[in-house]
Scaffold this motif. Structure first.
Motif, PDB file in Angstrom:
ATOM      1  N   UNK A 181       0.941  -1.174   0.101  1.00 52.20           N
ATOM      2  CA  UNK A 181      -0.031   0.061  -0.030  1.00 52.20           C
ATOM      3  C   UNK A 181       0.927   1.329  -0.055  1.00 52.20           C
ATOM      4  N   UNK A 182       1.824   1.238   0.914  1.00 44.45           N
ATOM      5  CA  UNK A 182       2.741   2.488   1.002  1.00 44.45           C
ATOM      6  C   UNK A 182       3.592   2.686  -0.406  1.00 44.45           C
ATOM      7  N   UNK A 183       3.626   1.581  -1.103  1.00 41.88           N
ATOM      8  CA  UNK A 183       4.298   1.737  -2.552  1.00 41.88           C
ATOM      9  C   UNK A 183       3.601   2.074  -3.651  1.00 41.88           C
ATOM     10  N   UNK A 184       2.120   2.045  -3.026  1.00 43.54           N
ATOM     11  CA  UNK A 184       1.003   2.286  -4.299  1.00 43.54           C
ATOM     12  C   UNK A 184       0.840   1.352  -5.297  1.00 43.54           C
ATOM     13  N   UNK A 185       0.982   0.048  -4.946  1.00 36.91           N
ATOM     14  CA  UNK A 185       0.861  -1.021  -5.709  1.00 36.91           C
ATOM     15  C   UNK A 185      -0.822  -1.186  -5.837  1.00 36.91           C
TER      16      UNK A 185
END
Length: 414
Positions: A181-185
């Motif tokens: 989620x943090x990476x925006x996947x």
């Protein structure tokens, strides 16, 4: 695969393996075409003849920090889009607050923990995993973390289970989805990360239980048997008809390391699939912060420090830094000592206020229990002077049980 690096002779260090020069070997006194630097005298002599040389990273024998610098020198920092090419990257926004999400997260994790037990039990009996059931089981977790990861990260600290494998699988799944989620996947990748994390240790079903619970150092033969859990896991998911390449990569490569020191294939850098690089980070973090038969749990902040020191040695730096951003320097549930001497438990807002989170003070400065634990926002303490965290303590320090009713009863109101 990163092997040959151009290095200026002014930057050479003992332990580097020189594989080529900036001029023909015959124009120098070096008779062997390739050698390990073992002394400062060799380096000084190289500087007399060459402005730069080429280093073979696979043959170099360097200290961890030297290895990190060498790998970092040989590559540029990568944006998320370059680490995960072809995947749509987009930032997530919180769609619920902590109190709204807490009950949903609690139910999701209770259900998933029960499903993990069933899935592993079936895999032990049949040698196969019911993939469709697993995919359905992770949906509530992915939904909760997508909306707001704070509640899942907090509740994960409260969950207890007799089996380290089940609890470890659950923890790894939560950390993996939070990092994704943090990476925006995209959401489908979050689901793959959850499934892969839950299955990383399925191969341990075929390992002697006495080895899994040994409270001593394993012999080399025993360690080799333990390492075979990767091959066993791959066989189980292949027999199960798993066709998701990300799930396969996480099971097959979660013990590979960025510098090539992992197993079973000693893959390096970009040869390790990106999701497997995530798997290595979350697997290591959850293991370090859990009580195991042979080691006591580290504090979350201490484990974060270990990961940070291992960036571009064992783990890709960009992913380590994103993981720290995802869970905070003092993750929810961390027992901390304030500069006032009071003892507190980190509660919420640790992602946005990493150094000054909201905490629940549970011990006074003399370390005596407080009858009515008080919530403190460290960024807005009394008299306009913010309190600071002096240090973090091991899980269970001062007899503090995170599942204590006083703490659980307070958490949803944050």
């Amino acid at each position: 695969m990163l092997q040959s690096l151009k290095i200026y002779t002014s930057d050479l260090e003992v332990g580097m393996f020189v594989s080529a020069l900036d001029r023909p070997w015959l124009e120098t006194p070096f008779l062997v075409q390739g050698f390990l630097l073992t002394s400062r005298e060799q380096i000084d002599e190289l500087r007399d003849y060459c402005s730069h040389v080429f280093i073979d990273t696979s043959k170099s024998k360097l200290l961890p920090e030297q290895a990190r610098k060498l790998i970092s020198a040989g590559r540029k920092r990568q944006p998320v889009e370059a680490i995960f090419p072809g995947r749509p990257i987009a930032a997530y926004n919180d769609r619920s607050d902590f109190s709204e999400e807490q009950h949903l997260a609690d139910a999701a994790l209770d259900s998933l923990l029960s499903d993990i037990e069933f899935i592993y039990s079936e895999a032990g009996d049949t040698g196969r995993v019911k993939v469709i059931e697993l995919r359905k089981s992770v949906e509530p977790l992915v939904d909760s973390v997508s909306r707001n990861p704070d509640a899942c990260l907090w509740i994960a600290r409260l969950k207890e289970h007799d089996s380290y494998t089940y609890k470890h699988s659950l923890g790894a799944a939560i950390w993996a989805v939070s990092l994704g989620r943090q990476l925006g996947l995209p959401r489908q990748d979050l689901r793959s990360l959850a499934m892969g994390a839950l299955l990383m240790d399925v191969g341990k079903l075929r390992i002697d239980p006495e080895l899994l619970t040994a409270e001593r150092a394993l012999t080399e033969d025993e360690a080799e048997q333990m390492r075979l859990h990767v091959a066993h896991g791959v066989e189980i998911i292949e027999n199960s008809g798993v066709i998701n390449p990300d799930v396969y990569a996480m099971v097959a490569h979660h013990h590979e390391r960025y510098d090539g020191s992992g197993y079973p294939q000693r893959l390096r850098v970009e040869d390790i699939p990106p999701v497997a690089r995530i798997a290595g980070i979350v697997d290591s973090y959850d293991a370090m912060t859990s009580d195991r038969s042979h080691a006591n749990a580290m504090s979350p902040s201490e484990a974060i420090k270990v990961l940070y020191q291992a960036r571009d040695i064992e783990f890709q730096a960009e992913l380590v830094e994103a993981f720290i951003q995802a869970i905070g320097i003092y993750p929810a549930g961390t027992i901390v000592e304030l500069d006032s001497g009071e003892i507190a438990v980190v509660l919420a807002d640790y992602r946005t206020s990493r150094l000054h989170p909201k905490v629940l003070v549970v011990r006074d400065a003399q370390k005596n229990p407080i009858a009515h634990p008080a919530a403190v926002d460290l960024s807005t303490a009394a008299d306009g002077k913010p309190l600071a965290i002096r240090c973090a303590h091991q899980p269970g320090a001062f007899g503090i049980d995170l599942a204590d009713a006083a703490i659980q009863g307070f958490a949803p109101t944050m």
